[in-house]
Design a protein around this motif. Structure first.
Motif, short mmCIF file in Angstrom:
data_model
loop_
_atom_site.label_atom_id
_atom_site.label_comp_id
_atom_site.label_asym_id
_atom_site.label_seq_id
_atom_site.Cartn_x
_atom_site.Cartn_y
_atom_site.Cartn_z
N VAL A 59 0.83 -1.21 0.00
CA VAL A 59 0.00 0.00 0.00
C VAL A 59 0.87 1.26 0.00
O VAL A 59 0.45 2.31 0.45
CB VAL A 59 -0.99 0.02 1.19
CG1 VAL A 59 -2.07 -1.01 0.98
CG2 VAL A 59 -0.28 -0.20 2.52
N GLY A 60 2.07 1.13 -0.53
CA GLY A 60 2.95 2.28 -0.72
C GLY A 60 3.66 2.13 -2.04
O GLY A 60 3.31 1.28 -2.87
N ILE A 61 4.67 2.92 -2.24
CA ILE A 61 5.44 2.86 -3.48
C ILE A 61 6.92 2.84 -3.11
O ILE A 61 7.34 3.39 -2.10
CB ILE A 61 5.10 4.07 -4.38
CG1 ILE A 61 5.61 3.86 -5.79
CG2 ILE A 61 5.60 5.38 -3.77
CD1 ILE A 61 5.02 4.85 -6.80
N THR A 135 2.40 -6.33 8.42
CA THR A 135 2.36 -5.08 9.18
C THR A 135 2.98 -3.92 8.41
O THR A 135 2.98 -2.79 8.90
CB THR A 135 3.10 -5.23 10.52
OG1 THR A 135 4.48 -5.51 10.27
CG2 THR A 135 2.50 -6.36 11.35
N GLY A 136 3.50 -4.19 7.20
CA GLY A 136 4.05 -3.14 6.36
C GLY A 136 5.50 -2.83 6.67
O GLY A 136 6.02 -3.15 7.73
N TYR A 137 6.17 -2.20 5.68
CA TYR A 137 7.57 -1.82 5.90
C TYR A 137 7.96 -0.58 5.09
O TYR A 137 9.13 -0.23 5.03
CB TYR A 137 8.50 -2.98 5.54
CG TYR A 137 8.46 -3.44 4.10
CD1 TYR A 137 9.29 -2.85 3.15
CD2 TYR A 137 7.61 -4.47 3.69
CE1 TYR A 137 9.26 -3.27 1.82
CE2 TYR A 137 7.58 -4.88 2.38
CZ TYR A 137 8.40 -4.29 1.44
OH TYR A 137 8.37 -4.69 0.14
N LEU A 138 6.99 0.13 4.52
CA LEU A 138 7.29 1.27 3.68
C LEU A 138 6.87 2.59 4.34
O LEU A 138 5.71 2.76 4.73
CB LEU A 138 6.58 1.16 2.33
CG LEU A 138 6.96 0.00 1.42
CD1 LEU A 138 6.14 0.05 0.15
CD2 LEU A 138 8.45 0.01 1.10
N MET A 145 -1.03 7.23 4.30
CA MET A 145 -2.15 6.97 5.20
C MET A 145 -2.25 8.00 6.32
O MET A 145 -3.01 7.84 7.27
CB MET A 145 -2.02 5.56 5.78
CG MET A 145 -2.10 4.45 4.74
SD MET A 145 -3.66 4.41 3.84
CE MET A 145 -4.80 3.99 5.14
N GLY A 146 -1.45 9.08 6.23
CA GLY A 146 -1.57 10.17 7.18
C GLY A 146 -0.66 10.10 8.38
O GLY A 146 -0.78 10.91 9.30
N PHE A 147 0.27 9.14 8.39
CA PHE A 147 1.25 9.06 9.47
C PHE A 147 2.49 9.88 9.09
O PHE A 147 2.81 10.05 7.92
CB PHE A 147 1.67 7.60 9.70
CG PHE A 147 0.57 6.72 10.22
CD1 PHE A 147 0.48 6.41 11.57
CD2 PHE A 147 -0.37 6.17 9.35
CE1 PHE A 147 -0.53 5.60 12.05
CE2 PHE A 147 -1.38 5.35 9.82
CZ PHE A 147 -1.46 5.06 11.18
N ASP A 148 3.22 10.34 10.11
CA ASP A 148 4.47 11.03 9.85
C ASP A 148 5.53 10.07 9.32
O ASP A 148 6.33 10.41 8.44
CB ASP A 148 5.00 11.72 11.11
CG ASP A 148 4.11 12.88 11.55
OD1 ASP A 148 3.49 13.48 10.66
OD2 ASP A 148 4.05 13.15 12.75
N LYS A 149 5.53 8.85 9.87
CA LYS A 149 6.47 7.83 9.44
C LYS A 149 5.93 6.47 9.85
O LYS A 149 4.95 6.37 10.60
CB LYS A 149 7.85 8.05 10.06
CG LYS A 149 7.88 7.94 11.57
CD LYS A 149 9.31 8.10 12.10
CE LYS A 149 9.34 7.92 13.62
NZ LYS A 149 10.72 8.00 14.16
#
Length: 452
Positions: A59-61, A135-138, A145-149
């Motif tokens: 869900v990222g690039i 749990t993602g890694y990008l 998604m609106g998070f800083d990191k």
């Protein structure tokens, strides 16, 4: 000798694992937006008696390499990428036995809504759905998604533990088995006394509500997980039923396999509670010579640049900043820790960028198996015996011919040797893979304590 499991590994995009091969004149992956592409794929997989289709997702690039998303946009390296859940209903409609494992990220997906989506798919597939927990890694996904990191690695798993508890409460405990009556004479569809709200108050999540879907054939979908870090292995041993690894050879896989099975045994689930699948790429021909010719044909279309961009995002290090003979020496990032550890602290000796590039035969960091059907069968059998794994996730090369060739050439040899099933058994996906039972999670699984 155990009977191996085989999944067709793919993604709802143009370029998945072996980058650049979409440019091959026979490749049809640019049809990924066409529903017929997916139903044809499913029919081929079921014709080969494959256990399922395993759909990855992101869900990222990938924007770590050269500090830009441009390399992956130009080469279609997992972008554009569509939702992996949408094609499943159509693929299930044209098949009867084929299972489906689909990746959904716990960091960005509300558990209450995911519970309903998975129950819906379990109903529509008649119990053939599985969920790959990631749990993602990008950082790019976090920003989108609106998070800083991106949250820290172990914190993502701590949150996922709570996430799973909520889902288990909803799937296993909100509705009793006999809550649904469908009594037209009385006008009562379900007995309210047998349906209850579940609640959770934790560090990461808070919720209270009734699961919106009535009990599905498996209730909890078959659980896949692909974390290979120490924290990921602990999580897999506790929750997963099928674990996806990506080791380059059986010897390298064996320590991870032994550790996973030992952890599952220690917590009371048993060593047989886990089915462990390794990522493979296969290039097969009717003869070894034909397979080698096909490999050389494919290699002319592979993209090392796309592969480096993908790998840079996986390990959290911009490989464009390294010269070919520089050693990759960083010891920790917040990305895929197991991928980085494999070329740093777990490597037998320092690994250079040149060695990484040399592995990228077909535009990925995994070297392909190449040979005749008998030679491929020999390699797969050796993996089962020496690595103690249970099966494979088969990545595509040129679509759809790579899966078609495997089904038509390799599967019959495996069946003749008695190491791959001749036909499907009946029942939900979990029952097909583990045998016995009614398709629901084992009583030894942590989800079972939430049953009424």
């Amino acid at each position: 000798m155990k009977t191996m499991q085989i999944y067709a590994f793919d993604m709802n995009c143009v370029g998945h694992i072996n980058h650049g091969l979409w440019t091959h004149p026979r490749d049809q992956s640019v049809r990924y937006t066409d529903l017929d592409y997916w139903t044809e794929f499913a029919r081929t997989a079921e014709r080969g008696k494959l256990d399922g289709i395993f759909l990855a997702d992101i869900v990222g690039i990938y924007d770590v390499y050269k500090g830009s998303p441009a390399p992956v946009i130009e080469t279609a390296a997992q972008v554009p990428v569509n939702d992996p859940l949408i094609p499943i209903s159509a693929m299930a409609y044209v098949t009867r036995h084929l299972g489906f494992g689909v990746t959904v990220n716990t960091t960005y997906e509300p558990p209450f809504l995911l519970a309903r989506r998975m129950s819906t798919l379990d109903h529509l597939t008649k119990g053939r759905i599985g969920w790959n927990i990631v749990t993602g890694y990008l950082d790019s996904a976090a920003r989108s998604m609106g998070f800083d990191k991106l949250p820290e690695h172990d914190a993502r798993y701590d949150a996922a533990e709570e996430y799973l508890e909520i889902l288990y409460k909803l799937w296993e405990g909100s509705w009793d088995d006999d809550a649904v009556r469908r009594d037209k004479a009385s006008g009562i569809y379900a007995d309210p006394s047998k349906v209850r709200a579940v609640s959770h108050e934790g560090e990461y999540y808070r919720m209270e509500g009734i699961h919106l879907a009535e009990p599905s054939p498996q209730r909890t979908p078959l659980l896949f997980q692909a974390g290979a870090s120490a924290r990921g292995q602990d999580f897999a041993a506790r929750h997963a039923e099928c674990v996806f690894i990506a080791s380059p050879n059986p010897g390298a896989a064996r320590p991870t396999v032994d550790a996973l099975r030992a952890k599952a045994e220690t917590i009371g689930r048993g060593r047989a509670a886990l089915k462990i699948l390794n990522l493979i790429t296969v290039v097969v021909g009717r003869t070894e010579s034909q397979a080698q010719d096909r490999l050389e044909d494919y290699r002319r279309h592979a993209s090392v640049e796309a592969s480096l961009a993908h790998y840079s995002a996986s390990i959290g290090i911009d490989l464009s900043k390294y010269r070919l003979d520089d050693v990759i020496d960083q010891s920790s990032t917040n990305a895929n820790q197991s991928a980085l550890a494999a070329i740093t602290k777990q490597a037998a000796r320092p690994v250079t960028k040149r060695e990484i590039v040399d592995q990228m035969v077909l535009g990925s960091r995994m070297k392909p198996m190449v040979g005749s059907p008998e030679q491929i069968a020999d390699r797969l059998q050796a993996w089962i015996e020496e690595g103690d794994i249970d099966g494979f996730n088969l990545a595509r090369t040129v679509a759809p011919e790579s899966l078609r060739d495997f089904v038509e050439l390799v599967v019959p040899v495996l069946q003749e040797r008695g190491i791959f099933k001749a036909d499907y058994s009946e029942g939900p996906l979990r029952q097909k893979l583990f045998g016995g039972g009614d398709g629901r999670l084992s009583a030894a699984h942590p989800a079972a304590r939430f049953r009424r």
